[in-house]
Scaffold this motif. Structure first.
Motif, PDB file in Angstrom:
ATOM      1  N   ARG A  37       1.923 -19.633  -0.462  1.00 13.20           N
ATOM      2  CA  ARG A  37       0.786 -18.804  -0.868  1.00 13.20           C
ATOM      3  C   ARG A  37       0.795 -17.462  -0.138  1.00 13.20           C
ATOM      4  N   ASP A  38       1.192 -17.472   1.135  1.00 14.80           N
ATOM      5  CA  ASP A  38       1.283 -16.208   1.862  1.00 14.80           C
ATOM      6  C   ASP A  38       2.652 -16.014   2.500  1.00 14.80           C
ATOM      7  N   LYS A  39       3.643 -16.754   1.973  1.00 13.90           N
ATOM      8  CA  LYS A  39       5.040 -16.574   2.361  1.00 13.90           C
ATOM      9  C   LYS A  39       5.235 -16.635   3.884  1.00 13.90           C
ATOM     10  N   ARG A  40       4.828 -17.741   4.466  1.00 11.71           N
ATOM     11  CA  ARG A  40       5.044 -17.862   5.895  1.00 11.71           C
ATOM     12  C   ARG A  40       5.385 -19.293   6.273  1.00 11.71           C
ATOM     13  N   MET A  41       6.010 -19.437   7.415  1.00  8.12           N
ATOM     14  CA  MET A  41       6.352 -20.726   7.967  1.00  8.12           C
ATOM     15  C   MET A  41       5.197 -21.174   8.862  1.00  8.12           C
TER      16      MET A  41
END
Length: 446
Positions: free
Chosen positions: A301-305
């Motif tokens: 959804r927010d392109k993060r790990m």
């Protein structure tokens, strides 16, 4: 819905059967018997017969009809020993009652009550890659560059032949479609992933990776699907670019791509697992394919790990601490891992980068060691944890994941893969390319 209790008479292969329309209504609207009623569930009269007692002639097996009619009356499936199961299943298919037979044949899935029902001999000994249970009780088995597909009565459909391109992973999109990833592209300008028809083996469409309006060639690896009609695959480009691609399983169009962060091997991952509750994807790169293990949780959804763990730089002195497989346990906020010496380990998803808590209480069944032991595999299904080791599968239950039972069949050598679905467990053996079918029997009639 009002169901009239009219008496109905059938002449099946010369034998007369009488029942009520209420019993026939248990078959459902989409069955053979459902077609005998109108939209108000009023029985249609054959041959303009206006009498209340009508007779229908069916040119089918009366013995099988008797079993299926009893199933509609009682909900219990009792197959006499003189009726082959395959014949009954074909008759059930004709009447549109296969789902009724499936639900009556199997009890609620319980790993502690599984019974071995059969084994199926493979086509290419020693070349088993992966086995995946289908949602309808069938399965598909990857052997080198071929995927063999079986329905729930273990009849084989036309195989999927990938023209000497070795299969990396397979998965079920739905009961009629299979996704396959390969080491090479399936055609010019396309990546190494395609969607196939289970019934015909037809390639429905290929998947592409597009970047900056250009189609990129890639090799596809581990696969996963979500309830939101998405397909995930690890991807490796020609210049060793790694990432996770996302496609719409209905249209086959790429809808997202997650490029790896420095130091984290995402595209060469061994396992992907979608977590519906948290809307995250677990990505695991494991030993011995890589010298170091990486496990991460990706939020698209927010392109993060959002969570990560690695043994990189850890002072490992013995191989027994190397992670061989991993499974996310969303209800427990944990990830379970296993090593090659029957140890289970647990990591807390609420603590980023925490250590593995190896369990000494959860010991798997001591399997029969083979000359080429297979890496252990893990699966979580309906609150039970399963782990394979050599020629057996152990079942763990309870809050402390205590060993409660084990499944073992010595024929075929070590288990190289297993899968659970459709109320069945399938276990693929490495040496003879045999797979076992385990089922939960229905509870006894009280």
């Amino acid at each position: 819905m009002k169901i009239p209790k009219d008496k109905v008479r059938f002449n099946v292969g010369g034998r007369i059967f009488e029942t009520s329309s209420t019993t026939l209504a248990n078959s459902g609207r989409n069955s053979f018997f459902g077609a005998l009623f109108n939209e108000n569930w009023t029985l249609k009269q054959p041959n303009n017969d206006s009498s209340s007692n009508c007779e229908f002639f069916i040119d089918r097996s009366p013995d099988c009809f008797s079993v299926l009619l009893d199933l509609l009356r009682t909900g219990d499936l009792n197959i006499p020993p003189d009726i082959p199961e395959r014949q009954l299943y074909r008759e059930a298919s004709f009447y549109g009652l296969l789902d009724h037979v499936r639900s009556a044949k199997w009890g609620q899935f319980d790993g502690n009550r599984l019974r071995h029902s059969r084994y199926v001999k493979g086509q290419a000994p020693g070349d088993g890659t992966a086995i995946r249970a289908g949602p309808d009780g069938g399965c598909c088995v990857a052997h080198g560059s071929v995927v063999h597909v079986f329905d729930w009565i273990m009849e084989e459909h036309p195989p999927l032949n990938l023209d000497y391109q070795r299969v990396n992973d397979v998965g079920w999109v739905d009961s009629e479609s299979i996704i396959v990833s390969t080491c090479e592209k399936l055609g010019r300008g396309d990546g190494g992933m395609g969607l196939f028809s289970k019934s015909t083996g037809e390639l429905r469409f290929k998947f592409q990776v597009c970047h900056e309006n250009q189609v990129k060639s890639f090799a596809a690896g581990a696969l996963s699907t979500s309830s939101g009609y998405k397909i995930f695959s690890s991807c490796k480009g020609r210049s060793n670019e790694y990432g996770i691609g996302v496609w719409d399983q209905v249209t086959g169009k790429q809808i997202d791509f997650f490029y790896e962060s420095p130091g984290w091997s995402l595209g060469d991952a061994d396992k992907l697992q979608w977590l519906n509750g948290s809307n995250c994807l677990m990505v695991a790169t494991l030993f011995p394919r890589k010298d170091n293990c990486y496990i991460s949780m990706l939020d698209f959804r927010d392109k993060r790990m959002v969570w990560s763990w690695s043994d990189f730089g850890a002072p490992i002195t013995v191989d027994e601490k190397r992670v061989r497989d991993a499974v996310a346990m969303e209800d427990n906020n944990a990830i379970c891992v296993v090593n090659e010496f029957e140890d289970l380990g647990f990591m807390d998803l609420r603590m980023n980068g925490g250590s593995v808590r190896w369990s000494s209480r959860s010991r798997m069944m001591k399997g029969k060691l083979s000359e080429e032991s297979c890496c252990p595999k893990l699966a979580l299904h309906e609150g039970q944890l399963f782990s394979s080791m050599d020629d057996c599968i152990s079942v763990f239950c309870g809050p402390d994941w205590v060993l409660t039972s084990g499944l073992r069949r010595s024929y075929g050598g070590s288990i190289c893969d297993f899968s659970i679905g459709g109320d069945r467990l399938f276990a693929l053996h490495s040496e003879e390319n045999v797979f076992d079918v385990w089922e939960t029997p229905p509870p006894p009639i009280s």
